[in-house]
Design a protein around this motif. Structure first.
Motif, PDB file in Angstrom:
ATOM      1  N   CYS A 147       0.843  -1.204   0.000  1.00  0.00           N
ATOM      2  CA  CYS A 147       0.000   0.000   0.000  1.00  0.00           C
ATOM      3  C   CYS A 147       0.872   1.245   0.000  1.00  0.00           C
ATOM      4  O   CYS A 147       1.744   1.400   0.862  1.00  0.00           O
ATOM      5  CB  CYS A 147      -0.909  -0.005   1.232  1.00  0.00           C
ATOM      6  SG  CYS A 147      -1.862   1.526   1.444  1.00  0.00           S
ATOM      7  N   ARG A 153      -2.969   4.033  -2.502  1.00  0.00           N
ATOM      8  CA  ARG A 153      -3.292   3.142  -3.616  1.00  0.00           C
ATOM      9  C   ARG A 153      -2.502   1.844  -3.523  1.00  0.00           C
ATOM     10  O   ARG A 153      -1.537   1.737  -2.783  1.00  0.00           O
ATOM     11  CB  ARG A 153      -2.976   3.834  -4.946  1.00  0.00           C
ATOM     12  CG  ARG A 153      -1.535   4.236  -5.108  1.00  0.00           C
ATOM     13  CD  ARG A 153      -1.311   5.228  -6.244  1.00  0.00           C
ATOM     14  NE  ARG A 153       0.096   5.643  -6.304  1.00  0.00           N
ATOM     15  CZ  ARG A 153       0.991   5.152  -7.153  1.00  0.00           C
ATOM     16  NH1 ARG A 153       0.619   4.217  -8.020  1.00  0.00           N
ATOM     17  NH2 ARG A 153       2.233   5.571  -7.159  1.00  0.00           N
ATOM     18  N   GLU A 154      -2.976   0.887  -4.297  1.00  0.00           N
ATOM     19  CA  GLU A 154      -2.313  -0.407  -4.370  1.00  0.00           C
ATOM     20  C   GLU A 154      -1.122  -0.340  -5.308  1.00  0.00           C
ATOM     21  O   GLU A 154      -1.222   0.187  -6.406  1.00  0.00           O
ATOM     22  CB  GLU A 154      -3.328  -1.437  -4.882  1.00  0.00           C
ATOM     23  CG  GLU A 154      -2.781  -2.808  -5.174  1.00  0.00           C
ATOM     24  CD  GLU A 154      -3.821  -3.683  -5.852  1.00  0.00           C
ATOM     25  OE1 GLU A 154      -4.543  -4.401  -5.138  1.00  0.00           O
ATOM     26  OE2 GLU A 154      -3.922  -3.644  -7.104  1.00  0.00           O
TER      27      GLU A 154
END
Length: 311
Positions: A147, A153-154
Motif C-alpha cells: 500500500c 493506492r495499491e
C-alpha cells in the motif's frame, strides 16, 4: 491433477502468523500435483509466496519455519518478547499488544514514535527465510502487494529487492514503520488488498485459488470505550472489503485460524496443520474448478486454431 497448458494461480492473503497456514495449503496442493504457475501475496502471503516461488519444495519450507519459530534466535527477538510477563501467554504476542493498545498505553507511547517496533526487527525475521534477490529471478512469477501510504493506492511489485517488497507488504501500521520502495512510503499490503485474487487473474491465470487467513469478526463482550468501537467498525470495513476481493477467486480455502492472533508465531505447527486440513476439505472444489477451467481452456484453444486456419 496436472493440467497441461492451464494456468493456475494462487492468491495468498495477509494475516501475519495466521499466514503460516499457507504452508499447509501448499503442502496439499503440491502432493495432489496442482501446478502453481503464478502467485500474488499480501503481508505474510507475500513472504510465503516468495519462499515457495524461490524453492517450490514446501517440505523444506515447513521445516525451516517450524525450526525458526522454535529457535533461541526467535525467543530472543523483540517480536517474541512482547508477550513476556503477560498473564495470558496462550493468547500470544498480539494479545499483549492488543491489550496495551485497548488500554491506551501503546497509543500514548506512540505520540512521539512512528511504530512500536523498528524496521530492523522486521528485517531480522525476514532474513531467516528469504535471500535478498530480485523478484524477477524467482522460479514462479510472483507479485507482492503493498500500500502506497501517501497516495492511498495499491502498488504491485514484480521486480526489485524481494526482501524490501516483503517488508513493505508486511509493515503492519503501528507495529512497524513504513518501508520506502522507490521513494514511496509503503505499508501492509492488506490495507488495500488482503487476498489479491484479482491480481492473480490479471497475471493471466485461468483458475485462481485464494487462501484467506483473516479471522472472523471478533466478538467483544462489551463496547465501553471509544477505541473498542473504533476497532470494531474498522473490522467491519475490512471484512466487507475481503468479501468483495474473494469474489475474484474460483476456489477459496479458509483455514480455521481465527483463534490465533497476528503474532502468535509460537503456534506455527498448529497453524500449518489448520492450513493442511482446510486444503484437504477443499480438494473436491479444487478438482471441479480445474476440470471446468481445463475444458474451457481447450475449447478456446481449439476455436483459436480454427479461426487461424479458417477451417
Amino acid at each position: 491433477m496436472a493440467n497441461d497448458g492451464l494456468k493456475i494461480g494462487l492468491a495468498l492473503g495477509g494475516g501475519a502468523a495466521r499466514g503460516l497456514a499457507h504452508l499447509g495449503v501448499l503442502e496439499v496442493l503440491e502432493r495432489e500435483g496442482v501446478p502453481i504457475q503464478m502467485i500474488a501475496g499480501s503481508s505474510m502471503g507475500s513472504l510465503v509466496g516468495v519462499m515457495y516461488a524461490t524453492q517450490p519444495r514446501v517440505e523444506k519450507l515447513i521445516r525451516k519455519a517450524t525450526q525458526f519459530f522454535a529457535s533461541e534466535a526467535f525467543a530472543n527477538s523483540k517480536i517474541h518478547n512482547l508477550n513476556r510477563g503477560e498473564e495470558d501467554p496462550e493468547r500470544g504476542v498480539w494479545a499483549a499488544f492488543g491489550k496495551r493498545l485497548r488500554q491506551g498505553l501503546v497509543l500514548g507511547s506512540q505520540v512521539t514514535r512512528l511504530s512500536y517496533l523498528e524496521k530492523e526487527d522486521l528485517y531480522e525475521m525476514l532474513r531467516a527465510f528469504v535471500d535478498d534477490r530480485d523478484l524477477r529471478s524467482l522460479l514462479i512469477p510472483m507479485t507482492v502487494v503493498v500500500c502506497d501510504l501517501v497516495g492511498g493506492r495499491e502498488l504491485l511489485l514484480r521486480k526489485g529487492s524481494a526482501i524490501d517488497a516483503i517488508a513493505a507488504s508486511s509493515a503492519v501500521t503501528g507495529a512497524f514503520p513504513p518501508i520506502k520502495i522507490n521513494d514511496v512510503e509503503c505499508v501492509d499490503g492488506g490495507v488495500v488488498n488482503m487476498v489479491p485474487a484479482r491480481v492473480v487473474r490479471e497475471m493471466g491465470a485461468d483458475a485462481v485459488i485464494a487462501v484467506n487467513v483473516s479471522h472472523d469478526y471478533l466478538e467483544p463482550p462489551e463496547l465501553k470505550r471509544a477505541l473498542e468501537l473504533f476497532f470494531r467498525t474498522h473490522e467491519i470495513t475490512k471484512r466487507t472489503l475481503i468479501d468483495l476481493q474473494l469474489r475474484e477467486a474460483d476456489v477459496v480455502i479458509t483455514p480455521n485460524v481465527g483463534q490465533y492472533h497476528w503474532a502468535d508465531f509460537g503456534a506455527a505447527e498448529k497453524i500449518i496443520a489448520a492450513g493442511r486440513e482446510a486444503a484437504e476439505a477443499a480438494l473436491p472444489d479444487v478438482r471441479r474448478v480445474l476440470e471446468r477451467a481445463s475444458r474451457g481452456f481447450w475449447r478456446s484453444l481449439f476455436r483459436a486454431r480454427v479461426d487461424k486456419t479458417g477451417a
